[in-house]
Design an enzyme around this catalytic site. Structure first.
Site, PDB file in Angstrom:
ATOM      1  N   ASP A 255     -12.601   6.559  -0.376  1.00 35.76           N
ATOM      2  CA  ASP A 255     -11.338   6.099   0.186  1.00 35.76           C
ATOM      3  C   ASP A 255     -11.531   5.616   1.619  1.00 35.76           C
ATOM      4  O   ASP A 255     -12.491   5.996   2.301  1.00 35.76           O
ATOM      5  CB  ASP A 255     -10.305   7.237   0.193  1.00 35.76           C
ATOM      6  CG  ASP A 255      -9.684   7.459  -1.165  1.00 35.76           C
ATOM      7  OD1 ASP A 255      -9.935   6.658  -2.074  1.00 35.76           O
ATOM      8  OD2 ASP A 255      -8.949   8.449  -1.310  1.00 35.76           O
TER       9      ASP A 255
ATOM     10  N   LYS B 172      -7.881   2.246  -0.889  1.00 37.04           N
ATOM     11  CA  LYS B 172      -6.502   2.741  -0.952  1.00 37.04           C
ATOM     12  C   LYS B 172      -5.904   2.698   0.462  1.00 37.04           C
ATOM     13  O   LYS B 172      -5.808   3.692   1.158  1.00 37.04           O
ATOM     14  CB  LYS B 172      -6.465   4.134  -1.540  1.00 37.04           C
ATOM     15  CG  LYS B 172      -6.928   4.161  -2.987  1.00 37.04           C
ATOM     16  CD  LYS B 172      -6.827   5.542  -3.583  1.00 37.04           C
ATOM     17  CE  LYS B 172      -5.396   5.988  -3.805  1.00 37.04           C
ATOM     18  NZ  LYS B 172      -4.705   5.161  -4.784  1.00 37.04           N
TER      19      LYS B 172
END
EC number: 2.1.1.107
Length: 406
Positions: A198, A220
């Protein structure tokens, strides 16, 4: 001079080990003995509170009295850890008569055994001795562990046998500073064949990976382009079924607004084993590094962590904002920067005092960290004036008004 000792691993599981003395030395030595499965008996008139806790938990037997001759009978291993040299000498003398190897904590070379500076990594247990220089032993041990954790020292682990399914490790990377990942998380990361990462995971750790490790950017990014959760799930499953060890590296803790359990469920449904490694959550760590305690005696007896990804009046919201407004304790608001005006209004409309302290910590634990102190009635204006941007943790409540005396 080279250290003359002969290193050997003792199998102490189920075997009687006697420790004389219940002070801070015992407090340090007992956990490894207990972890090795030894049947530990402690002889001492007093113990530290931590040792008392081990006794209360049934992890060892405590004989609440001074050492007496005969205490080492039928022991396999002994440790003389009192603060009285005469007692320690007497324990070592009995050990010599009983042919029991004995560690003497206050004068190591006088015992028949010494405790090495030991470390564990990925199934390895190693010890370091340096001829009576314990600080040197500890320094070498720590360097070895650092090298094994970051992959600069090869641990000799064999590649995954063909056809095996190593699975997925779901690793919480902590709030951002690469040194705040857990030891286990860093160890598993060093073993990865594939890392699905991430944006908020500690990015510096990626530079420590071997060149052949595949890195998949989950991208993300809040309120921007995002990889579909289904795509992330399928990537984890597909790579694992190829026989690769996959690390899903997330920021903070995977189970706190990190969709971690969604990924666990998807892997479980596909028959892919998952190892869960919790992380230090940004909800508590980021305020801490900014000198904002989320609880404080006499100030806050409750902490509620709230997701700000939807507004209070959104049909998808599961938060009772009227109840939060009536609380007197701490609200930690995550992902709340974009909708801060709506959240502040909901709390004020619900009865939270206008002068309730608010702290906003941006880029917590990172080099770019900065903090804003405000109150509930002015925080929207103050945040806009300061140009606050995500990622940021927002703390609302009396604790946000506390600060160390400078």
């Amino acid at each position: 001079m080279d250290d003359p000792h002969y290193l050997s691993g003792l199998q102490l599981t189920g075997r009687r080990v006697v420790m004389i003395g219940g002070g801070t030395v015992a407090q340090r030595r007992l956990p490894r003995l207990i972890g090795a499965g030894a049947r530990v008996e402690l002889v001492s008139p007093h113990t530290t509170p931590s040792v008392q806790g081990m006794v209360d938990a049934g992890e060892l037997v405590w004989h609440e009295r001074p050492y007496a001759p005969g205490d080492l009978r039928d022991a396999w291993y002994a440790l003389a850890c009192t603060n009285d040299p005469e007692v320690n000498a007497a324990v070592c003398a009995e050990a010599e008569r009983e042919r029991v190897f004995c560690v003497r904590a206050d004068e190591g070379e006088s015992g028949s055994a010494v405790t090495p500076a030991s470390g564990r990594h990925g199934g390895l247990l190693f010890g370091v001795l340096s001829g009576g220089e314990p600080l040197r032993s500890a320094a070498v041990r720590d360097s070895m562990l650092d090298g094994l954790h970051n992959g600069t020292i090869e641990d000799g682990r064999q590649p995954h046998p063909e056809g095996t399914l190593p699975g997925v490790a779901l690793v919480g990377g902590g709030p951002g500073d690469p040194e705040l990942i857990t030891v286990r998380g860093r160890r598993l990361l060093s073993r990865a064949d594939v890392v699905v990462v991430d944006r908020l995971a500690p990015r510096e750790l990626l530079d420590e990976l071997a060149p052949e490790v595949e890195i998949v950017d989950a991208a993300k990014i809040p309120y921007g382009r995002a990889a579909s959760q289904d795509v992330i799930n399928s990537t984890l499953i597909e790579r694992a079924k190829e026989g690769k060890f996959v690390v899903r590296l997330k920021g903070g803790d995977p189970y706190l607004f990190g969709r971690g359990f969604e990924e666990v469920l998807a892997c479980a449904e596909a028959g892919v084993p998952v190892t869960m490694v919790p992380g230090i959550t940004s909800a508590f760590a980021v305020p801490a590094v900014a000198d904002v305690p989320v609880t404080h005696r006499g100030v806050a007896h409750e902490v509620v962590v709230v997701s700000g990804h939807v507004a209070p009046d959104d049909d998808r919201s599961l938060v009772d904002w009227e109840l939060l407004a009536r609380m007197k304790g701490t609200i930690v608001l995550m992902m709340g920067v974009e909708r801060l005006p709506q959240f502040a209004k909901a709390l004020l409309d619900g009865g939270r005092p206008a002068d309730t302290p608010v702290a906003i910590i941006e880029d917590g634990t990172m080099r770019t960290q900065r903090s804003l102190r405000s109150t509930l009635d002015t925080v929207v204006t103050d945040a806009a004036a300061s140009g606050v941007r995500p990622p940021a943790v927002i703390v609302i409540g009396p604790v946000a008004g506390l600060a160390p005396v400078s």
